[in-house]
Scaffold this active site. Structure first.
Site, PDB file in Angstrom:
ATOM      1  N   ALA A  81       0.976  -1.221  -0.123  1.00  0.00           N
ATOM      2  CA  ALA A  81       0.062  -0.097  -0.051  1.00  0.00           C
ATOM      3  C   ALA A  81       0.915   1.263  -0.068  1.00  0.00           C
ATOM      4  CB  ALA A  81      -0.960   0.035   1.120  1.00  0.00           C
ATOM      5  N   GLU A 114      -2.924 -11.835  -4.915  1.00  0.00           N
ATOM      6  CA  GLU A 114      -4.365 -11.680  -5.115  1.00  0.00           C
ATOM      7  C   GLU A 114      -4.429 -10.177  -5.103  1.00  0.00           C
ATOM      8  OE1 GLU A 114      -3.420 -13.938  -2.445  1.00  0.00           O
ATOM      9  OE2 GLU A 114      -3.487 -15.592  -3.603  1.00  0.00           O
ATOM     10  N   ASN A 119     -10.254  -3.741  -7.814  1.00  0.00           N
ATOM     11  CA  ASN A 119      -9.202  -2.564  -7.445  1.00  0.00           C
ATOM     12  C   ASN A 119      -8.429  -2.330  -8.729  1.00  0.00           C
ATOM     13  OD1 ASN A 119      -6.921  -1.284  -6.375  1.00  0.00           O
ATOM     14  ND2 ASN A 119      -6.575  -2.937  -4.740  1.00  0.00           N
ATOM     15  N   TYR A 126       0.133  -3.567 -11.641  1.00  0.00           N
ATOM     16  CA  TYR A 126       0.777  -4.993 -11.734  1.00  0.00           C
ATOM     17  C   TYR A 126       0.960  -5.127 -13.198  1.00  0.00           C
ATOM     18  CZ  TYR A 126      -0.647  -5.338  -6.757  1.00  0.00           C
ATOM     19  OH  TYR A 126      -1.027  -5.050  -5.243  1.00  0.00           O
TER      20      TYR A 126
END
Ligand SMILES: CC(C)(COP(=O)(O)OP(=O)(O)OC[C@H]1O[C@@H](n2cnc3c(N)ncnc32)[C@H](O)[C@@H]1OP(=O)(O)O)[C@@H](O)C(=O)NCCC(=O)NCCS
Length: 163
Positions: A81, A114, A119, A126
């Protein structure tokens, strides 16, 4: 430092006990099912020899973090995060790219994680770093029964982390 920093004051480092409280605050601001302070403490406490926890500090204050487990040549990103006040400045991409480079240096070749289906910001990031969607885990998240998207890098040696 191997990657261009989003700004010069950024420092990439291992997480320390002194980062814990601020990381716990970011965790609460970032997730509907945040890790507790004691879970975070365990992740850096050395009980799990596979756990690696990195932070990015801005003027000595942690603003982003990533935790992964590395077992033989397989890494699993278990937490990641950026502080809400510091998003969309390239910090997340920088920290994860640095961490993937560490994984590669430590012998990791496959990486998986995961992410919630909703999101999109994280999924976009990613994909930029070479992850590909390989599987959907139905109703994986217990707090709202949301599906998980499983993202994977098959061979870290083939990923251009500086692209
Ligand atoms: C996902 C997260 C880590 C991204 O961190 P960040 O520092 O804001 O991301 P960056 O600035 O490095 O952005 C890199 C890329 O990610 C994507 N991205 C980031 N935020 C985005 C958003 N709000 N909407 C769409 N795409 C986004 C973009 O592709 C971006 O590249 P671009 O700036 O060239 O468009 C951050 O939003 C966050 O902490 N979210 C809450 C916690 C979380 O979801 N963690 C991941 C759990 S699996």
């Amino acid at each position: 430092m191997r990657f261009k920093k989003p700004f010069p004051e950024i420092e990439f480092d291992h997480m320390r006990q002194s980062d814990l409280q601020i990381v716990a605050d970011i965790e609460r601001q970032s997730f509907s099912d945040p890790w507790s302070l004691s879970t975070l403490r365990e992740a850096i406490g050395g009980k799990n020899p596979h756990s690696h926890f990195h932070v990015a500090r801005l003027n000595q204050v942690p603003v982003a973090y990533v935790n992964y487990w590395l077992i033989l040549d397989e890494a699993h990103i278990v937490n990641f995060a950026v502080s809400p006040a510091h998003r969309r400045k390239g910090l997340g991409k920088y920290l994860l790219a640095e961490s993937l480079e560490c994984i590669r240096d430590e012998g990791g070749r496959q990486v998986h994680l995961e992410v919630r289906r909703s999101n999109i910001p994280a999924q976009n990031l990613y994909c930029q770093l070479g992850f590909r969607l390989v599987h959907i885990r139905r109703r994986y998240y217990q707090d709202n029964d949301e599906d998980a998207c499983v993202f994977h890098i098959g061979n870290l040696l083939e990923v251009d982390l500086e692209a």
